[in-house]
Design a protein around this motif. Structure first.
Motif, PDB file in Angstrom:
ATOM      1  N   GLY A 159       0.822  -1.216   0.000  1.00 15.42           N
ATOM      2  CA  GLY A 159       0.000   0.000   0.000  1.00 15.42           C
ATOM      3  C   GLY A 159       0.847   1.253   0.000  1.00 15.42           C
ATOM      4  N   VAL A 160       1.906   1.264   0.837  1.00 17.45           N
ATOM      5  CA  VAL A 160       2.801   2.417   0.879  1.00 17.45           C
ATOM      6  C   VAL A 160       3.616   2.504  -0.411  1.00 17.45           C
ATOM      7  N   LEU A 161       4.126   1.358  -0.877  1.00 18.45           N
ATOM      8  CA  LEU A 161       4.884   1.326  -2.141  1.00 18.45           C
ATOM      9  C   LEU A 161       4.070   1.920  -3.279  1.00 18.45           C
ATOM     10  N   LEU A 210       8.168  15.731 -22.775  1.00 23.27           N
ATOM     11  CA  LEU A 210       9.621  15.676 -22.935  1.00 23.27           C
ATOM     12  C   LEU A 210      10.312  15.503 -21.579  1.00 23.27           C
ATOM     13  N   ASN A 211      11.204  14.537 -21.501  1.00 28.29           N
ATOM     14  CA  ASN A 211      12.073  14.347 -20.343  1.00 28.29           C
ATOM     15  C   ASN A 211      11.320  14.365 -19.012  1.00 28.29           C
ATOM     16  N   PRO A 212      10.393  13.417 -18.789  1.00 25.67           N
ATOM     17  CA  PRO A 212       9.744  13.336 -17.470  1.00 25.67           C
ATOM     18  C   PRO A 212      10.779  13.012 -16.403  1.00 25.67           C
ATOM     19  N   SER A 213      10.749  13.723 -15.305  1.00 27.58           N
ATOM     20  CA  SER A 213      11.761  13.535 -14.268  1.00 27.58           C
ATOM     21  C   SER A 213      11.280  14.136 -12.956  1.00 27.58           C
ATOM     22  N   VAL A 214      11.962  13.764 -11.894  1.00 25.85           N
ATOM     23  CA  VAL A 214      11.744  14.387 -10.587  1.00 25.85           C
ATOM     24  C   VAL A 214      13.112  14.793 -10.044  1.00 25.85           C
ATOM     25  N   ASN A 215      13.171  15.905  -9.364  1.00 25.08           N
ATOM     26  CA  ASN A 215      14.453  16.364  -8.833  1.00 25.08           C
ATOM     27  C   ASN A 215      14.683  15.838  -7.416  1.00 25.08           C
ATOM     28  N   LEU A 216      15.854  16.152  -6.890  1.00 27.68           N
ATOM     29  CA  LEU A 216      16.226  15.663  -5.561  1.00 27.68           C
ATOM     30  C   LEU A 216      15.272  16.170  -4.484  1.00 27.68           C
ATOM     31  N   GLY A 217      14.756  17.383  -4.678  1.00 24.58           N
ATOM     32  CA  GLY A 217      13.817  17.943  -3.708  1.00 24.58           C
ATOM     33  C   GLY A 217      12.578  17.090  -3.549  1.00 24.58           C
ATOM     34  N   VAL A 218      12.099  16.512  -4.660  1.00 23.68           N
ATOM     35  CA  VAL A 218      10.912  15.648  -4.600  1.00 23.68           C
ATOM     36  C   VAL A 218      11.225  14.381  -3.803  1.00 23.68           C
ATOM     37  N   VAL A 219      12.411  13.815  -4.030  1.00 21.87           N
ATOM     38  CA  VAL A 219      12.804  12.602  -3.289  1.00 21.87           C
ATOM     39  C   VAL A 219      12.898  12.889  -1.796  1.00 21.87           C
ATOM     40  N   LEU A 253       2.668   8.860  -6.554  1.00 22.67           N
ATOM     41  CA  LEU A 253       3.084  10.250  -6.329  1.00 22.67           C
ATOM     42  C   LEU A 253       4.235  10.634  -7.242  1.00 22.67           C
ATOM     43  N   VAL A 254       5.285   9.818  -7.290  1.00 20.66           N
ATOM     44  CA  VAL A 254       6.462  10.133  -8.105  1.00 20.66           C
ATOM     45  C   VAL A 254       6.121  10.111  -9.594  1.00 20.66           C
ATOM     46  N   ILE A 255       5.338   9.142 -10.032  1.00 24.34           N
ATOM     47  CA  ILE A 255       4.975   9.049 -11.446  1.00 24.34           C
ATOM     48  C   ILE A 255       4.142  10.254 -11.873  1.00 24.34           C
ATOM     49  N   LEU A 256       3.185  10.657 -11.037  1.00 23.08           N
ATOM     50  CA  LEU A 256       2.360  11.825 -11.371  1.00 23.08           C
ATOM     51  C   LEU A 256       3.210  13.087 -11.458  1.00 23.08           C
ATOM     52  N   LEU A 257       4.144  13.269 -10.508  1.00 21.54           N
ATOM     53  CA  LEU A 257       5.015  14.451 -10.543  1.00 21.54           C
ATOM     54  C   LEU A 257       5.919  14.425 -11.777  1.00 21.54           C
ATOM     55  N   ALA A 258       6.443  13.260 -12.108  1.00 19.06           N
ATOM     56  CA  ALA A 258       7.310  13.138 -13.289  1.00 19.06           C
ATOM     57  C   ALA A 258       6.528  13.406 -14.575  1.00 19.06           C
ATOM     58  N   ALA A 259       5.294  12.884 -14.645  1.00 20.44           N
ATOM     59  CA  ALA A 259       4.467  13.117 -15.825  1.00 20.44           C
ATOM     60  C   ALA A 259       4.141  14.597 -15.985  1.00 20.44           C
ATOM     61  N   ILE A 304      11.125   1.378   4.145  1.00 19.49           N
ATOM     62  CA  ILE A 304      11.572   0.338   3.217  1.00 19.49           C
ATOM     63  C   ILE A 304      10.599   0.198   2.047  1.00 19.49           C
ATOM     64  N   SER A 305       9.306   0.129   2.354  1.00 16.62           N
ATOM     65  CA  SER A 305       8.315  -0.015   1.285  1.00 16.62           C
ATOM     66  C   SER A 305       8.253   1.245   0.426  1.00 16.62           C
ATOM     67  N   GLY A 306       8.392   2.421   1.059  1.00 21.35           N
ATOM     68  CA  GLY A 306       8.373   3.664   0.305  1.00 21.35           C
ATOM     69  C   GLY A 306       9.570   3.801  -0.620  1.00 21.35           C
ATOM     70  N   MET A 307      10.765   3.424  -0.121  1.00 19.53           N
ATOM     71  CA  MET A 307      11.957   3.485  -0.972  1.00 19.53           C
ATOM     72  C   MET A 307      11.844   2.505  -2.138  1.00 19.53           C
ATOM     73  N   ALA A 308      11.223   1.356  -1.891  1.00 20.60           N
ATOM     74  CA  ALA A 308      10.995   0.417  -2.994  1.00 20.60           C
ATOM     75  C   ALA A 308      10.093   1.044  -4.047  1.00 20.60           C
ATOM     76  N   GLY A 309       9.094   1.823  -3.590  1.00 21.66           N
ATOM     77  CA  GLY A 309       8.222   2.526  -4.530  1.00 21.66           C
ATOM     78  C   GLY A 309       8.975   3.564  -5.336  1.00 21.66           C
ATOM     79  N   ILE A 310       9.898   4.291  -4.678  1.00 17.42           N
ATOM     80  CA  ILE A 310      10.697   5.303  -5.380  1.00 17.42           C
ATOM     81  C   ILE A 310      11.596   4.645  -6.420  1.00 17.42           C
ATOM     82  N   VAL A 311      12.237   3.531  -6.038  1.00 15.94           N
ATOM     83  CA  VAL A 311      13.111   2.822  -6.984  1.00 15.94           C
ATOM     84  C   VAL A 311      12.310   2.314  -8.178  1.00 15.94           C
TER      85      VAL A 311
END
Length: 420
Positions: A27-29, A377-386, A35-41, A346-353
């Motif tokens: 659930g956390v993953l 073009l170039n979907p990405s997230v910066n260090l601040g998001v992580v 969250l990360v995919i939506l921000l990157a998109a 641990i589960s959240g970091m797995a989601g980020i990876v």
């Protein structure tokens, strides 16, 4: 926190029922992944849209003449007028924080068709009479030769800088361009440079089919006198052209005897205002991404909290023994919180990876495509998001373990020992 016994206990507690732990962690993953995919998109869409501006100076406006709609000082409505080259100096003098005020004249486009001839080849292109500053307002890459300079302006040199699209149309592949002549509406201009522009707004190809000549030579060759067709105006960094726009228009109205309340006489397009609207849209999209991602993450946190309540109930006897042996309430509370935070991180970091891997695959797929015409073009997230995601995970872990931890310290040793 640095006790090996504590970590052994945490790992043993979480691995006792590994399938339940795995489902809880998912659930956390999934929440962090979303969250990360939506921000990157959102970032990919933002990059694509901003590429459509082609690197233009966004703190700019464009201004042109229209027909007056009100009579003023004995002059009738419906009157046509022209900007003059003297208006440029007046705007620079009377309106503060002006960086560039570029007068422009044009053949082709809204000015009608024109013929450009080179030998047996002909083409219809937009031809602009410009000052050298225009390259800083509409950036372009000079692929050979040079751009216009003030020597060209002062000497009224009949020289031209052509786009790669013009080169392709009028010249053979590999043929030398610099030093050759084009006949523009019957007047010869020598080619001194070629350029290429960027953009994905559907006009990228047309942007390469433009010709730039010195403003003074254009005016002389095509009998424009001191008339100016339109202007590209850019404010200084830190000043908003939107705030200065009314002052610029007021100068024009005063110099050309236009009614102060005539809003139709001076046409304008505020690029900075439109750019801010787009930026506002992406801020809203980012807010939606955080809102949706955190809601999904919250469902995972609730799952972890429920599982920790079950774990505390299963370990009632153990907690009672520890309390009877002198364990403090904080020691019990800390153990439960550490288990909750560990599982969440641990589960959240797995989601980020996992999300990072998906983003990398998307970027790899896009790298093999022509992105010049794409709106993504170039979907990405910066260090601040992580870092923000990690902070959310830590806070979420604390919240998930808080209620189970409080329940654990409420257990009385005597009652706990009676459970078996």
């Amino acid at each position: 926190m640095f006790s090996r016994d504590n970590w052994d206990e945490i790992l043993e507690a979480l691995s006792a029922n590994w399938f339940r732990t795995l489902l809880t962690a998912f659930g956390v993953l999934w929440g962090i992944f979303i969250l990360v995919i939506l921000l990157a998109a959102g970032k990919g869409l933002e990059n694509g849209v901003k590429q459509g501006f082609g690197g233009m100076a966004t703190n700019s406006m464009f201004m042109w003449t229209q027909v007056t709609s009100k009579p003023y000082k004995g002059l009738p409505k419906g009157r046509r007028y022209n900007f003059k080259i003297e208006d440029v100096a007046a705007i620079k003098r009377e309106v503060p924080n002006m960086r560039f005020v570029s007068p422009r004249n044009q053949l082709g486009g809204f000015g009608g068709g024109n013929n450009v001839v080179r030998g047996l080849n002909t083409g219809a292109f937009n031809v602009y009479g410009d000052y050298p500053e225009i390259i800083q307002q509409e950036p372009m890459d000079i692929t050979s030769g040079r751009f216009l300079n003030y020597s060209d302006i002062n000497d009224k040199r009949k020289v031209a800088v052509i786009g790669e699209g013009v080169r392709t149309t009028l010249y053979e592949p590999g043929e030398e361009v610099l030093g050759t002549y084009l006949k523009i509406s019957g007047v010869n201009f020598m080619v001194i440079g070629t350029y290429k522009k960027k953009g994905n707004n559907g006009n990228a190809e047309e942007n390469q089919k433009q010709i730039y000549v010195p403003f003074t030579a254009f005016s002389q060759a095509f009998n424009m006198g001191n008339n100016v067709g339109w202007m590209a105006i850019t404010a200084q960094d830190g000043a908003s052209i939107t705030n200065l726009k009314d002052d610029v228009i007021e100068v024009i109205k005063t110099r050309h005897s236009i009614h102060p309340e005539d809003d139709r006489a001076v046409g304008n397009f505020d690029l900075f205002e439109e750019y801010n609207k787009i930026n506002g849209l992406f801020v809203a999209l980012k807010g939606v991404a955080y809102f949706v991602g955190i809601l999904v993450l919250l469902s995972g946190i609730i799952g972890i909290s429920n599982i920790m309540l079950i774990v505390v109930k299963e370990r009632t006897n153990e907690i009672g023994v520890r309390r009877a042996l002198g364990a403090t309430p904080w020691a019990i509370r800390g153990q439960i919180l550490m288990e909750s935070i560990f599982l969440t991180i641990i589960s959240g970091m797995a989601g980020i990876v996992l999300a990072t891997g998906v983003i990398a695959l998307v970027n790899k797929a896009l790298s093999g495509m022509d992105t010049s015409k794409m709106m993504f073009l170039n979907p990405s997230v910066n260090l601040g998001v992580v870092i923000t995601a990690l902070a959310i995970l830590i806070i979420s872990g604390l919240l998930a373990g808080l209620i189970p931890a409080q329940n654990a310290i409420r257990i009385k040793p005597v009652d706990a020992l009676r459970t078996e």
